[in-house]
Every structure is written in structure tokens, then in C-alpha cells.
Design an enzyme around this catalytic site. Structure first.
Site, PDB file in Angstrom:
ATOM      1  N   VAL A 555      -5.446  -6.851  -0.067  1.00 16.11           N
ATOM      2  CA  VAL A 555      -5.583  -8.302  -0.139  1.00 16.11           C
ATOM      3  C   VAL A 555      -5.237  -8.826  -1.520  1.00 16.11           C
ATOM      4  O   VAL A 555      -4.924  -9.993  -1.687  1.00 16.11           O
ATOM      5  CB  VAL A 555      -6.960  -8.806   0.322  1.00 16.11           C
ATOM      6  CG1 VAL A 555      -7.062  -8.739   1.825  1.00 16.11           C
ATOM      7  CG2 VAL A 555      -8.067  -8.033  -0.339  1.00 16.11           C
ATOM      8  N   ASP A 556      -5.291  -7.949  -2.504  1.00 13.22           N
ATOM      9  CA  ASP A 556      -4.856  -8.413  -3.820  1.00 13.22           C
ATOM     10  C   ASP A 556      -3.336  -8.596  -3.838  1.00 13.22           C
ATOM     11  O   ASP A 556      -2.766  -9.110  -4.775  1.00 13.22           O
ATOM     12  CB  ASP A 556      -5.348  -7.500  -4.961  1.00 13.22           C
ATOM     13  CG  ASP A 556      -5.479  -6.057  -4.523  1.00 13.22           C
ATOM     14  OD1 ASP A 556      -4.877  -5.706  -3.499  1.00 13.22           O
ATOM     15  OD2 ASP A 556      -6.166  -5.285  -5.214  1.00 13.22           O
ATOM     16  N   ASP A 557      -2.670  -8.174  -2.815  1.00 16.27           N
ATOM     17  CA  ASP A 557      -1.224  -8.358  -2.706  1.00 16.27           C
ATOM     18  C   ASP A 557      -0.872  -9.487  -1.744  1.00 16.27           C
ATOM     19  O   ASP A 557       0.274  -9.625  -1.356  1.00 16.27           O
ATOM     20  CB  ASP A 557      -0.561  -7.074  -2.206  1.00 16.27           C
ATOM     21  CG  ASP A 557      -0.640  -5.980  -3.241  1.00 16.27           C
ATOM     22  OD1 ASP A 557      -0.695  -4.810  -2.846  1.00 16.27           O
ATOM     23  OD2 ASP A 557      -0.652  -6.295  -4.443  1.00 16.27           O
TER      24      ASP A 557
END
Ligand code: 6R9
Length: 686
Positions: A555-557
Site C-alpha cells: 500500500v505504500d506503493d
């Protein structure tokens, strides 16, 4: 396989109607392609239909203790467990997070992998085929021979004072001595911490300082491709560093790897360094087993988080044993006649669970490959497949994509007819890579197990069971037995049906990690606090109308463009479906109007020149496949992408290049080829 209606439990034992697998409808809508398993495959598979899967899955969710007890009883336990089997608290609001499986039972994973299989008649079966870097350089060990080698090393380790609970750091390439060292530690109850032999001295030192091993096991050098790497020098430097941090290590057991470097040329510190070949073979080939509690630690494996120092993921013995063995058996439809090859290095979790423990617990024949997949040429994998008649081949999408760039003649010149199951792990596999893997490598015969899991999960979590379900290229399909994936929104509310959001897991499963070594608070904060009551995976996921799971990347991407959430993997997948694109990596950049913009690094097929026309055509492909909102704002031509030695693209570096924060690139020393970074910077304005 056309099951009109099936039932898939999702969430807390809730049964959700799954409007799945209505073949005609799905194909007619052209929303997704279904790839059906052949009758022939399904009829011989452990799980041969959606219905059979659903029956087993429902049971595993409704009665986890009963389900796992039954499977657990197929292993050898010196003493068995109390009826509870599992005790867990995953909810930080109710106190400390605690997970225990088979607590109070005594066992030994090395005994179960070796002695138990020898007693069952596998003594003369090959446990490991070793293939060296050079063609024609190979070796093998039967189960009996492997046990003897493990016992000799275990006895040596005991003789130098290593005992139950002591840490041992292993810094070795893919020699047979690597699984031997892991199993020897397990036999005597020592806790191994394998450090991938591509890590720098600094990273190795950091891990040594954290876990304070009694011994470091390494070898003098290794050849990867045409390049010799002096591992012992790296260890020497790491030990200087760890000593400065008050963690001196008194013993460095060094395996002489004569094809890479002679012992005379090796730098040596008398009193600390000992040659493996001088001592280990002099010890007895039998070694009594140390019986350990199911919840005693088996190993520590350091993995990087998004911030801070590497985290020591701790796995214990009993649950991990049962879980890795069971996932291996079902996800690869393993049969005793299989020859299994996983291209991962034992320095990563995949090498722990699916080179060493999972397969050996099943009595499988495993290939351990020391070399590189493009040496002496890019046909090496298929050469090995034919040489050993490999039936199950498990690899990473990055390897698939890099081989796809080359002529398929490198594949088709080999027979590959032994292959029956393919596997993928490490990142989402884009449908075009999936198709190439399926059609070219597997001759459209072999189901692909796209296994989603993590260092933390110990074993497969969402994975196809080959032969059970029709596949959708790029989907990891359904949860493994006992796993309850839920998709939650920002507030942590579970979303039902067709949706996308954050992937969490409800309840524990036997292979779950129990803590971060020495930092239980960080364990709770990172994994259990973001969405109270759940294990948070850090991945995004969507579920389609048929209940199939599609992992969209960390999710950091995830990029948020004008309020549209776009997984970098989705855009990448669209880009690589372009016939002239070999590989793509997408990151978000700040955008004045849209909040975030999409910045795409693109590698073209060998020999295709960059052009303005091609740039437009790539953007058009994304617009067509996802929508105009997902069109990349920038295409950055990339002759190569920065990847770790395990093949993961380092997006952190790409984000810095994209946002021109060139003085903040950070540590690039762990890259497989640090040179690509300069290349990318110099191409920034093209
Ligand atoms: C086993 C392993 C874990 C992260 C995970 C996810 C990604 C792994 C995947 C996948 C999509 C798959 N990942 N397998 N994403 N499909 N089949 O790789 O462990 O190194 O800890 O990485 O890798 O993002 O969260 P690890």
C-alpha cells in the site's frame, strides 16, 4: 469444472455466496480470462474441484483446532499437545498480542524432515541435487547421507558449546552446506539466522549485533556467473564492526569452496577462524535430537520494513513445521515422484520454507542451484529442468519477465516435458508475464501457483491449488486452509463482495511469526495497531465478483491520482502488456493538480529503440486498459531497473530519481547492479 454456484467463506466464518466460475458468463463478458485445469490434471490432484476445496476450507475455518490437529498428528511428536492446540490474541485492545500453536508439545523439525522420512523408507531417495555455477558441476545427497552430514555438523556445533536457544548466523551461498547448516541448528535446538550472501558487511554486522550469535558459518568465496565474490572478506569486515559494537564473535566456521577460491588465498584469523573441512568430517554421523517445545524458536530472519533498522522476524517450531509442509503439499500438488526446484536463495523466507523445510518435510527431492539463471546463457533454467527432469518449478515474476525479453528459442530448444506445475512468488505477476510463463514455459499444460505470502506469514496465504479452480492470469485466487483474509477500508471496516482496500488477516494460522526479535512492541505497532483486531499485511488487494483475490502491491506503493486509487502494479501490468515493453516500474510523484502523478520507468524489449511514437503508444495502452486517469505523466526510459539481489525492484530509489531528490538516494550497495542508478539519472531528461 463448471460449478454453477459455490460457497466461499469469507470474514469471521461467514459464508458468502460466491457467484463463481460460471464459465460461459465470465468469458462472454470478456472481463477476465479463465484458464481451466485439464481433466487429466484435476483427476489426479489432491484437491480436484472447487467443491472439495470449499469443504476443506470451511472445516479449517469452523474448527481450526480439529483441522490442524489432524494434520499435525501426521508428524512425529515426542509428546503431544493439550486439546486446545491454538491460543491466540490478535487484538491489541485486549492486551499483548500472543500466538501459540501446539504449545506444550515436544518435537524437532530436523527429525521430522530427515529421520522420520528415512524410517518411512526414503533413506536412499535423493534429498538434494546440487547444481553448481558451472555446467557439469553437480552433486547429490540421499536422505541418509544428508542426515549424516547434518549430524556431523550438529555434533561439531555442540562440541564448541552451541546449545538450545543459542543463535547461529549463516552467511553462505546456495551450496548444500546451507540447508545442512540450517538443519544442524534445528537438530540441537539452536536458532539459525541466515543472512543472504549478497548483503554487505554493514548489513551483516547489523544482524550479528542484534542476535549475538555464538558462531558465524560462511565459506571463503563463491562464483556467481563469471564473478568471484570473496564472502570471507565480507564476514571479516562485519566481525570487526560487530566487535566495535561489543558483539565479538569467537568462532567463524569457514567452508572451503575450492572451485571459487583456494584456502591458501583466504585471509585468516588464527584462533577465530576454523575450516569446516578440517573439523566437521571428524565428528560422528549420528547425533541425538534435542526435543523442543512447539513454541521454541526455530529461526530469525531479518527483513526490511518501510522505516528503521531491519526487523528480526521470529518463527517457532511446531506450527511452522505443520504449516510449511501442508502448504507445500497442496499448493504444488506434491507427489512423491516429483522433482522440485525453487529458484529462491535460502537467504530469503522462500528458501527457508520452500527450499528447505516444506519440501524436505514431505520427503521431496529438491534442487539447490548455486549459479545464476543467465549463465552461461539465458537457457540455463530449462537446461536444469531437462537435466533433472524437474516436475515443479517455482520462481519469481522478475525472472519470468527478464527471460521473456529474450528470444523464446532459449526456452523451446529444451524439452521441458517433465514439468507439471509452475509457481510464482515475490510480487504480483502481471497477466502478460503469467501468459508467457504458462504458454511458453509450460506449453499451456501446467497450472501456475501464484503464491501470495510474506516473511511474516511463514508460508502461503492466498494461493491457487492446482487442479481445483479455474485460474485467472494474475490472480492469487483463494485463501489457503485456515486463512481468513479480509479487505478493510481506511477506518478498518471489513468490506464485503467486490471491492478493494487493505488486506488484513483475521485469526492466526500455524505458520504466523510470533514476534520481532527483542521488540514485541514494534511487532504490535507495525502489524496489529493499524487495524485493531487484525494482522495488517501492508498489501493492497481487490476481490472480484467471483471472489478471486488480486494483490495490488504494497500500500505504500499505491498512488492516489485525483482521488483515484491506483496500484502501481496495475499500471505496470498495463505497460508490460504492450508488445514492445519488457518491464516497467511505476512510482507516484507530487502533482500540483492531481495530488499525485504517475511516473513510469520503462524497459523496452532488446533491440527496440526509444521514440516519441512509442511513448504515446505506451500511454495509450494504459488509458485503454485502466482509464485516462491512470495514464502516466512521465515515461522514463530505463535500460535496467534497480533491483535487490532477490529481484525486488527498489522503488524507494526510483521515487527519489523521479522526484529529482538525487542527494537522498540512500544506500544503493545492496542492489544487484548499483550501476543502473547512474544510468537512470543520466537518462532523466530524455
Ligand atoms: C514470500 C515473499 C512479501 C511481499 C508481500 C507482497 C509481495 C509476495 C506475492 C506478492 C503479489 C504474490 N508478494 N508474493 N505480491 N503476489 N504472489 O516474497 O516474502 O520478501 O517478505 O515479501 O511481497 O507485497 O507483502 P517477502
Amino acid at each position: 469444472h463448471v460449478e454453477s454456484m459455490a460457497q466461499l467463506p469469507s470474514g469471521a466464518g461467514k459464508i458468502q455466496r460466491l457467484n463463481a466460475v460460471i464459465l460461459g458468463e465470465a468469458l462472454a463478458s470478456e472481463e477476465d480470462d479463465l484458464v481451466l485445469p485439464s481433466e487429466e490434471f484435476s483427476s489426479q490432484a489432491h484437491v480436484s474441484s472447487p467443491r472439495q476445496y470449499l469443504e476443506m476450507y470451511s472445516r479449517s475455518i469452523q474448527d481450526p483446532a480439529g483441522f490442524w490437529s489432524e494434520i499435525g498428528s501426521q508428524f512425529y511428536w515426542k509428546e503431544t499437545w493439550a486439546p486446545e492446540v491454538v491460543s491466540e490474541n490478535l487484538d491489541v485492545r485486549k492486551g499483548a498480542v500472543k500466538i501459540e500453536w501446539f504449545k506444550g508439545a515436544l518435537t524437532n523439525i530436523c527429525y521430522n524432515a530427515l529421520d522420520r522420512n528415512i524410517e518411512a523408507g526414503y533413506g536412499d531417495k535423493v534429498a538434494i541435487y546440487w547444481e553448481g555455477n558451472e555446467l557439469g558441476q553437480d552433486g547429490q545427497l540421499t536422505y541418509k547421507e544428508l542426515l549424516e552430514k547434518v549430524c556431523q555438523l550438529a555434533n561439531y556445533l555442540k562440541s564448541v558449546g552451541v546449545g538450545k536457544g543459542d543463535a547461529v548466523v549463516i552467511y553462505l551461498p546456495m551450496l548444500m552446506e546451507l540447508p545442512i547448516a540450517m538443519l544442524a541448528c534445528a537438530r540441537i535446538g539452536a536458532v539459525h539466522s541466515v543472512v543472504f550472501a549478497g548483503f554487505s558487511a554493514e548489513s551483516l554486522a547489523q544482524r550479528i549485533v542484534d542476535c549475538k550469535p555464538k558462531v558465524v558459518i560462511t565459506c571463503n568465496a563463491v562464483r556467481r556467473g563469471s564473478k568471484p565474490i570473496h564472502l570471507k572478506d565480507i564476514v571479516d569486515n562485519a566481525l570487526v564492526e560487530s566487535t566495535k559494537n561489543d558483539v565479538p564473535v569467537g568462532l567463524c566456521l569457514t567452508y572451503e569452496n575450492p572451485s571459487a577460491m583456494k584456502r591458501e588465498a583466504t585471509k585468516w584469523q588464527d584462533g577465530r577462524d576454523v575450516w569446516w573441512q578440517d573439523v566437521v568430517p571428524t565428528f560422528p554421523t549420528e547425533c541425538p535430537v534435542e526435543w523442543v517445545d512447539a513454541e521454541d524458536p526455530l529461526f530469525l530472519l531479518y527483513t526490511s520494513g518501510s522505516t528503521g533498522k531491519p526487523k528480526g522476524v521470529l518463527h517457532t517450531t511446531g506450527g511452522y513445521m505443520v504449516y510449511t509442509a501442508t502448504t507445500f503439499k497442496y499448493a504444488f500438488d506434491y507427489k512423491p515422484s516429483d522433482i522440485y526446484w525453487c529458484t529462491a536463495d535460502c537467504g530469503w523466507i522462500t528458501g527457508h520454507s520452500y527450499v528447505t523445510y516444506g519440501p524436505l518435510l514431505n520427503g521431496a527431492t529438491v534442487i539447490v542451484f548455486e549459479g545464476a539463471p543467465n549463465y552461461p546463457d539465458v537457457g540455463r533454467c530449462w537446461d536444469i529442468v531437462d537435466k533433472y527432469k524437474v516436475t515443479i518449478f517455482y520462481t519469481a515474476p522478475t525472472l519470468v519477465r527478464s527471460l521473456m525479453r529474450e528470444s523464446s528459442e532459449y526456452v523451446t530448444r529444451y524439452s521441458r516435458k517433465s514439468l507439471r506445475v509452475l509457481g510464482s512468488v515475490g510480487e504480483p505477476i502481471n497477466p502478460s508475464a503469467w501468459r508467457w510463463f504458462f504458454n511458453v514455459v509450460g506449453d499451456s499444460r501446467c497450472p501456475i501457483s501464484d503464491t501470495w505470502w510474506q516473511t511474516e506469514t511463514g508460508g502461503f496465504m492466498i494461493t491457487p491449488l492446482p487442479g481445483a479452480w479455474p485460474q485467472k492470469p494474475g490472480s492469487a485466487t483463494f485463501p489457503f486452509f485456515g486463512v481468513q483474509p479480509v479487505i478493510v477500508d481506511e477506518k478498518g471496516n471489513e468490506i464485503e463482495g467486490e471491492c478493494s482496500g487493505y488486506l488484513c488477516i483475521k485469526n492466526s494460522w500455524p505458520g504466523a511469526f510470533r514476534t520481532l526479535y527483542g521488540d514485541h512492541e514494534r511487532y504490535e505497532t507495525t502489524y496489529f495497531k493499524p487495524f485493531a483486531g487484525y494482522y495488517f499485511t501492508g498489501d493492497g488487494c481487490s476481490r472480484d465478483k467471483d471472489g478471486y483475490h488480486w494483490l495490488t502491491g504494497r500500500v505504500d506503493d499505491v498512488i492516489n491520482v485525483s482521488g483515484h486509487r491506483i496500484g502501481t502494479a496495475e499500471v505496470e501490468s498495463a505497460l508490460v502488456s504492450h508488445p514492445q515493453c519488457a518491464e516497467a516500474a511505476v512510482v507516484g510523484i507530487e502533482h500540483e493538480v492531481k495530488g499525485q502523478g504517475i511516473y513510469a520507468f520503462v524497459t523496452l524489449i532488446e533491440g527496440v529503440p526509444y521514440s516519441e511514437e512509442l511513448r504515446k503508444s505506451l500511454i495509450l495502452t494504459v488509458r485503454k486498459q485502466i482509464g485516462a486517469f491512470a495514464a502516466p505523466d512521465k515515461i522514463h526510459w530505463a535500460p535496467g531497473l534497480p533491483k535487490t539481489r532477490s529481484g525486488k525492484i527498489m522503488r524507494r530509489i526510483l521515487r527519489k530519481i523521479a522526484s529529482r531528490q538525487l542527494d537522498e538516494l540512500g544506500d544503493t550497495s545492496t542492489l544487484a547492479d548499483p550501476g543502473v542508478v547512474q544510468q537512470l539519472i543520466s537518462l532523466s531528461d530524455c
